[in-house]
Design an enzyme around this catalytic site. Sequence first.
Site, mmCIF file in Angstrom:
data_model
loop_
_atom_site.group_PDB
_atom_site.id
_atom_site.type_symbol
_atom_site.label_atom_id
_atom_site.label_comp_id
_atom_site.label_asym_id
_atom_site.label_seq_id
_atom_site.Cartn_x
_atom_site.Cartn_y
_atom_site.Cartn_z
ATOM 1 N N ASP A 67 -22.829 8.344 11.658
ATOM 2 C CA ASP A 67 -23.705 9.096 12.692
ATOM 3 C C ASP A 67 -25.092 8.133 12.617
ATOM 4 O O ASP A 67 -25.381 7.011 12.048
ATOM 5 C CB ASP A 67 -24.170 10.386 12.041
ATOM 6 C CG ASP A 67 -24.488 10.471 10.708
ATOM 7 O OD1 ASP A 67 -24.673 9.338 9.857
ATOM 8 O OD2 ASP A 67 -24.301 11.633 9.934
ATOM 9 N N ASN A 136 -26.152 22.663 3.536
ATOM 10 C CA ASN A 136 -25.602 23.634 4.444
ATOM 11 C C ASN A 136 -24.290 23.362 4.730
ATOM 12 O O ASN A 136 -23.643 24.049 5.709
ATOM 13 C CB ASN A 136 -26.327 23.678 5.779
ATOM 14 C CG ASN A 136 -26.234 22.510 6.482
ATOM 15 O OD1 ASN A 136 -25.863 21.369 6.205
ATOM 16 N ND2 ASN A 136 -27.073 22.689 7.663
ATOM 17 N N HIS A 138 -22.986 20.625 5.888
ATOM 18 C CA HIS A 138 -22.768 19.582 6.851
ATOM 19 C C HIS A 138 -21.997 18.302 6.386
ATOM 20 O O HIS A 138 -22.324 17.904 5.344
ATOM 21 C CB HIS A 138 -23.932 19.114 7.914
ATOM 22 C CG HIS A 138 -24.754 18.391 7.384
ATOM 23 N ND1 HIS A 138 -26.212 18.521 7.857
ATOM 24 C CD2 HIS A 138 -24.865 17.317 6.114
ATOM 25 C CE1 HIS A 138 -26.888 17.568 7.088
ATOM 26 N NE2 HIS A 138 -26.074 16.799 6.084
ATOM 27 N N GLU A 143 -23.230 20.092 11.906
ATOM 28 C CA GLU A 143 -24.074 21.278 11.256
ATOM 29 C C GLU A 143 -22.943 22.428 11.598
ATOM 30 O O GLU A 143 -22.089 22.644 12.088
ATOM 31 C CB GLU A 143 -25.090 21.310 12.040
ATOM 32 C CG GLU A 143 -26.236 20.179 12.172
ATOM 33 C CD GLU A 143 -27.000 20.122 10.749
ATOM 34 O OE1 GLU A 143 -26.685 20.585 9.922
ATOM 35 O OE2 GLU A 143 -27.892 19.423 10.879
HETATM 36 P P1 PGA Z 1 -28.152 13.020 1.153
HETATM 37 O O1 PGA Z 1 -27.605 13.561 2.253
HETATM 38 O O2 PGA Z 1 -27.101 12.010 0.532
HETATM 39 O O3 PGA Z 1 -29.374 12.281 1.372
HETATM 40 O O4 PGA Z 1 -28.221 14.195 -0.012
HETATM 41 C C1 PGA Z 1 -26.463 13.920 2.421
HETATM 42 C C2 PGA Z 1 -26.191 14.744 3.825
HETATM 43 O O5 PGA Z 1 -27.089 15.366 4.127
HETATM 44 O O6 PGA Z 1 -24.844 14.601 4.278
#
Ligand code: PGA
Length: 241
Positions: A67, A136, A138, A143
């Site tokens: 992304d 959450n 994702h 999302e």
């Molecule tokens: P993080 O992000 O590794 O910074 O916790 C993971 C994500 O939000 O997919």
Amino acid sequence: MKLISTSNYQELSQQAAKEIISRINHNPSLNLGLATGSTPTGLYQELIRDHKQKQTSYKGINTFNLDEYIGIPKKDRNSYHYFMCEHLFEHIDIPLDQTHIPDGTAKNLDVECMRYEQFISEHGGIDLQILGIGQNGHIGFNEPGTPFDSRTHIIDLAESTRKANSRFFESVEDVPKQAITMGIASIMDSKEIFLLVSGASKAKALARLLTGEVSEQFPASVLQKHENVTIFADKEATALL
Ligand code: PGA
């Protein structure tokens, strides 16, 4: 899904790195899907260390990132282009033209989404995709509520995601409201998936992934339907299992 639990974050990073390096040794032209965020940075450090000590080469590897924020120029320190250069690409021997990330500044973003999706297929698809997970649920920036049949698309970021990611920005207002992300179907097309889960803040998400129902309201749950997923989780993340 196979779960590898480790005693701490460093061990998680080392174990995931070891498996990736073994895949690269086996297939020097591996198509490797990459992720940003805090979780994979230890893994990238381990890959860099191995590259310097054991000369594992990335000259034949193509990488595909999950992304990118919309509207942040590649050279901006908050872009995922910048993140990947800083945390990995600058420190290994991968030719930069073999590193692929959606262009969040493209004039026509819908065309860019289609181009990226097609580009991955033309390269034969992703052999191994690295994923993190949001609190959450994702994966990528898909999302809750994202259809399981989605391909690369534009997503409105959840407020909780913008808040979580505001640690990299001066304020939450500076966090983009939208991103381009590979879709859930794009991710599920990967031949193999490594999901990295670290820290107490992810414990609930990991428990729900392993024991909850498969639902578009919790995007990572789709991984229960994939045949070749390995989860690397540290002690804090497995606390609720
Ligand atoms: P993080 O992000 O590794 O910074 O916790 C993971 C994500 O939000 O997919």
